[in-house]
Structure formats: structure tokens, C-alpha cells
Design a protein around this motif. Structure first.
Motif, mmCIF file in Angstrom:
data_model
loop_
_atom_site.group_PDB
_atom_site.id
_atom_site.type_symbol
_atom_site.label_atom_id
_atom_site.label_comp_id
_atom_site.label_asym_id
_atom_site.label_seq_id
_atom_site.Cartn_x
_atom_site.Cartn_y
_atom_site.Cartn_z
ATOM 1 N N CYS A 54 0.833 -1.202 0.000
ATOM 2 C CA CYS A 54 0.000 0.000 0.000
ATOM 3 C C CYS A 54 0.864 1.248 0.000
ATOM 4 N N TRP A 55 0.302 2.296 -0.507
ATOM 5 C CA TRP A 55 0.888 3.627 -0.399
ATOM 6 C C TRP A 55 -0.009 4.378 0.571
ATOM 7 N N ILE A 56 0.567 4.870 1.659
ATOM 8 C CA ILE A 56 -0.230 5.625 2.633
ATOM 9 C C ILE A 56 0.328 7.035 2.765
ATOM 10 N N ALA A 66 -3.462 3.900 -2.254
ATOM 11 C CA ALA A 66 -3.569 2.855 -3.273
ATOM 12 C C ALA A 66 -3.074 1.531 -2.708
ATOM 13 N N LEU A 67 -3.623 0.458 -3.233
ATOM 14 C CA LEU A 67 -3.227 -0.907 -2.862
ATOM 15 C C LEU A 67 -2.977 -1.696 -4.137
ATOM 16 N N PHE A 68 -2.018 -2.613 -4.073
ATOM 17 C CA PHE A 68 -1.803 -3.501 -5.210
ATOM 18 C C PHE A 68 -1.247 -4.822 -4.713
ATOM 19 N N THR A 69 -1.612 -5.886 -5.398
ATOM 20 C CA THR A 69 -1.161 -7.230 -5.053
ATOM 21 C C THR A 69 -0.328 -7.782 -6.199
ATOM 22 N N LEU A 105 2.871 -10.897 -11.811
ATOM 23 C CA LEU A 105 1.480 -10.606 -12.140
ATOM 24 C C LEU A 105 0.950 -9.548 -11.183
ATOM 25 N N ILE A 106 0.361 -8.500 -11.719
ATOM 26 C CA ILE A 106 -0.352 -7.543 -10.877
ATOM 27 C C ILE A 106 -1.750 -8.120 -10.713
ATOM 28 N N ILE A 128 5.512 0.257 -10.395
ATOM 29 C CA ILE A 128 5.609 -1.206 -10.440
ATOM 30 C C ILE A 128 6.510 -1.639 -11.595
ATOM 31 N N LYS A 129 6.337 -1.023 -12.759
ATOM 32 C CA LYS A 129 7.182 -1.372 -13.907
ATOM 33 C C LYS A 129 8.649 -1.059 -13.618
#
Length: 157
Positions: A54-56, A66-69, A105-106, A128-129
Motif C-alpha cells: 500500500c501507499w499511505i 492505493a493498494l496492489f497485489t 502478475l499484478i 511497479i514497472k
């Protein structure tokens, strides 16, 4: 469009129950994604299926922007058309060419509704890239000590 900078106004952390409890509630507006981030992300990590970050905001009250897995995956060359397969294989020495190559994989990605329309999603995708293209940081962006230090500073200030 109002601008918001993930890099100047936020910190990235692994997403867990502690972060969730110390930040204001997150919603991206998609019920399925919200349910995953609220109820399944930690179990997903425990089962080694993917890791959520996460970005806090650094400023209190902390908001999850934002959140990403991310999950391990692979690119199967047999499923690619010949032109794409050749383009992928061309820079790789013949003896090292394979039927599949490691990939990331995102799995899920969500931007808090409060921050939608502020270019956050584009910044996140670029991060991410870049994270996986950078020579020195193929698997870890921040050391655990750096993450722990930043999180401790945030919750105690």
C-alpha cells in the motif's frame, strides 16, 4: 486534473492488519476489490499466493491512497504467436532460451476513491514497472528495516 504525488506525499508499506487499523478506511468503489483488500489480502500472503502493498499518506490521519497485489507468474512462450515469441527470445542466448520465463502478475490494484482522477493509478503502474526493471532491486524495493523504521516514524509522529 488535480495532481497528487505518491513519491512526495506517501510511503509504500506491505499491507497488513496493523496498517489497516491505523489508517482511515479504504474504498476504491469496486465491491469485489474492496472485499479482497479488507478480508482476503493477508490470507493470500500467508498462503504465498501474492503480496499486497500500500501507499499511505505521511500526513495524519493516515489514508491508504492505493493498494496492489503482486504474484509470481510466468510467460509461456508456447502460447505466444511466432513474431512475439521471436521478439522475446531474440536478446537471450540460444542455450538459455526456454518454454517459460519468470514474470510478475499484478493481481489486484485499487486507488482510494478520494484520490481517483489525480494520476495516482498511472504513477502506481509506472512505479511497479520501474521496480522490476531496476537492476539492483528485482525483488525488494525497501529493506525490512527501512519499512519498519518508516512505519514506526509515521505512527509515533
Amino acid at each position: 486534473m488535480q495532481q497528487f504525488s505518491l513519491f512526495d506525499q506517501c510511503v509504500m508499506l506491505p499491507y497488513n492488519n496493523d496498517v489497516r487499523e491505523r489508517c482511515l478506511s479504504f474504498t476504491c468503489g469496486d465491491a469485489d476489490l474492496d472485499d479482497f483488500f479488507h478480508n482476503d489480502a493477508e490470507r493470500y500472503a500467508e498462503e504465498l499466493m501474492g503480496k499486497t502493498y500500500c501507499w499511505i499518506t505521511e500526513q495524519k490521519p493516515h489514508r491508504i491512497v492505493a493498494l496492489f497485489t503482486l504474484a509470481n507468474d510466468s510467460i509461456k512462450t508456447l502460447h505466444l504467436d511466432k513474431t512475439t515469441r521471436n521478439r522475446l527470445n531474440r536478446p537471450i542466448d540460444n542455450p538459455k532460451r526456454g518454454c517459460s520465463y519468470p514474470a510478475t502478475l499484478i493481481g489486484r490494484i485499487g486507488v482510494n476513491q478520494e484520490f481517483q482522477g489525480m494520476n495516482v493509478g498511472s504513477q502506481l503502474m509506472q512505479f511497479i514497472k520501474d521496480w522490476f526493471r531496476h537492476e539492483d532491486k528485482k525483488t525488494v524495493y525497501l529493506s525490512l528495516m527501512e519499512i519498519e523504521k518508516k512505519w514506526t516514524q509515521l505512527i509515533h509522529n
